[in-house]
Design an enzyme around this catalytic site. Sequence first.
Site, short mmCIF file in Angstrom:
data_model
loop_
_atom_site.label_atom_id
_atom_site.label_comp_id
_atom_site.label_asym_id
_atom_site.label_seq_id
_atom_site.Cartn_x
_atom_site.Cartn_y
_atom_site.Cartn_z
N ASP A 10 0.88 -1.18 0.00
CA ASP A 10 0.00 0.00 0.00
C ASP A 10 0.91 1.23 0.00
O ASP A 10 0.91 2.05 0.92
CB ASP A 10 -0.98 -0.01 1.17
CG ASP A 10 -0.29 0.04 2.53
OD1 ASP A 10 -0.90 0.61 3.46
OD2 ASP A 10 0.84 -0.47 2.68
N ASP A 14 7.27 3.64 3.51
CA ASP A 14 8.09 2.48 3.88
C ASP A 14 7.92 1.33 2.90
O ASP A 14 8.86 0.56 2.68
CB ASP A 14 7.84 2.05 5.34
CG ASP A 14 6.40 1.68 5.63
OD1 ASP A 14 5.49 2.27 5.01
OD2 ASP A 14 6.18 0.79 6.48
N ASP A 15 6.73 1.23 2.30
CA ASP A 15 6.55 0.25 1.22
C ASP A 15 7.55 0.54 0.10
O ASP A 15 8.13 -0.37 -0.50
CB ASP A 15 5.14 0.32 0.64
CG ASP A 15 4.05 0.22 1.66
OD1 ASP A 15 3.87 1.18 2.44
OD2 ASP A 15 3.37 -0.81 1.70
N ASN A 158 -0.65 1.17 16.70
CA ASN A 158 -0.37 2.51 16.19
C ASN A 158 -1.65 3.16 15.65
O ASN A 158 -1.81 4.38 15.70
CB ASN A 158 0.74 2.52 15.15
CG ASN A 158 0.47 1.60 13.96
OD1 ASN A 158 -0.61 1.01 13.86
ND2 ASN A 158 1.44 1.50 13.05
N GLU A 164 -2.43 -2.56 15.12
CA GLU A 164 -1.50 -2.03 14.12
C GLU A 164 -2.26 -1.79 12.82
O GLU A 164 -3.19 -2.54 12.49
CB GLU A 164 -0.37 -3.07 13.93
CG GLU A 164 0.66 -2.70 12.89
CD GLU A 164 0.20 -3.04 11.47
OE1 GLU A 164 -0.52 -4.04 11.31
OE2 GLU A 164 0.52 -2.27 10.55
N ASN A 166 -2.06 -2.22 9.43
CA ASN A 166 -2.35 -3.18 8.35
C ASN A 166 -3.43 -4.18 8.76
O ASN A 166 -4.22 -4.61 7.93
CB ASN A 166 -1.08 -3.93 7.94
CG ASN A 166 -0.12 -3.06 7.16
OD1 ASN A 166 -0.52 -2.02 6.62
ND2 ASN A 166 1.14 -3.45 7.13
N HIS A 242 9.01 0.12 8.56
CA HIS A 242 8.41 -1.18 8.89
C HIS A 242 8.59 -2.22 7.76
O HIS A 242 9.10 -3.30 7.96
CB HIS A 242 6.90 -1.02 9.12
CG HIS A 242 6.52 0.05 10.07
ND1 HIS A 242 6.56 -0.09 11.44
CD2 HIS A 242 6.06 1.30 9.83
CE1 HIS A 242 6.14 1.02 12.01
NE2 HIS A 242 5.83 1.89 11.06
N ASP A 243 8.11 -1.87 6.57
CA ASP A 243 8.00 -2.84 5.48
C ASP A 243 9.37 -3.33 5.01
O ASP A 243 9.53 -4.49 4.64
CB ASP A 243 7.23 -2.24 4.31
CG ASP A 243 5.83 -1.84 4.71
OD1 ASP A 243 5.21 -1.01 4.01
OD2 ASP A 243 5.34 -2.33 5.75
O1 RIB Z 1 1.73 -0.06 10.75
C1 RIB Z 1 2.71 0.06 9.75
C2 RIB Z 1 2.21 -0.42 8.43
O2 RIB Z 1 1.07 0.35 8.04
C3 RIB Z 1 3.22 -0.25 7.29
O3 RIB Z 1 3.05 -1.28 6.36
C4 RIB Z 1 2.83 1.06 6.68
O4 RIB Z 1 3.20 1.15 5.30
C5 RIB Z 1 1.33 1.00 6.80
O5 RIB Z 1 0.84 0.21 5.73
CA CA Z 2 2.67 -0.71 4.03
#
Ligand code: RIB
Ligand code: CA
Length: 313
Positions: A10, A14-15, A158, A164, A166, A242-243
């Site tokens: 998505d 970070d992706d 978060n 979280e 995702n 993260h990713d």
């Molecule tokens: O919580 C972090 C995740 O949510 C990561 O994959 C960020 O890109 C969002 O998709």
């Molecule tokens: Ca992501």
Amino acid sequence: MTTKVILDVDTGTDDAVALMVAALSPDLELIGATTVNGNTSVENCTENTLRVFDYIGKSHIPVFEGMSVPMVRAHAQQAISAKGIHGDLLDLPPARSKKQARHAVDWLIETYLASNGDITLVPVGPLTNIAMAIRMEPRILERIPEIVIMGGAHEHGNSTPSAEFNIWVDPEAAQIVVNCGRPIRMIPLDATHRALVSREDCTRLREIGTPAALATAICTERRIGGYDTSQPMHRLGAAPVHDALAVCAIIDPSVVTTKFIAVDVETSGPLTDGRTVCDFRHRSLRSANVHFAVDADEPKFVRMLTEILSRTA
Ligand code: RIB
Ligand code: CA
């Protein structure tokens, strides 16, 4: 021996780094990317993914657009605070390449049915595409050797105190994937928040100067500004990516520490909706199903990013 991977993204900042690591690592063969609604609309995720591949000279990697809404729930609005971390469009030149015509879910199904069972699936966004593919064609499961998920959280969420992002966007999809019976490695906030990238690291990436290093610095500096403002980590001037940690864990599993535990997903609780419920103390009757990362090696992670993003082909 390279590992074949498909990233479901998505894209988001970070992706973007995860895509660059997967595309440039000599240990991985990135077969394609599928996009899903999450950090921004699926259309923007597709544009951002195409921008990344164009910018690093990997326009040959196919991009397939997927689900624009979660399986069951109404479209989950990204938290305003997260807009500062991702924005809707990456700070990279507009894409020149075009997405593929096939829907991501259809492409995942046909690719796995035609495979030799050697393509690791790496979802780093909401799990809508993956769950849809499993529901539409359960036979793909026997062809998926492992699912490496960026998602989940035990210590803290978060998107909510419990969840979280995702998992929270599409808990029903996450529940399907987590219980699909295939080997699952989960890289949650418990690990990603222990592997931060700092402004000093971004300066070093800018000095390296390759397209991927520069794009990573651009994306990560934006993340650091967003985190310092809205979700400060245990040290300011640094942010999780993260990713990218999920992809690095495939390249070198020792970059995270995992425990094999029973994990399931809450789908009905005003306070706990979207929570990955982790049974570290064998309090449930079910057997372990997830290798859950509880820690990460931050220096190793940053070294891996620096080495891989220094590459241009
Ligand atoms: O919580 C972090 C995740 O949510 C990561 O994959 C960020 O890109 C969002 O998709
Ligand atoms: Ca992501």
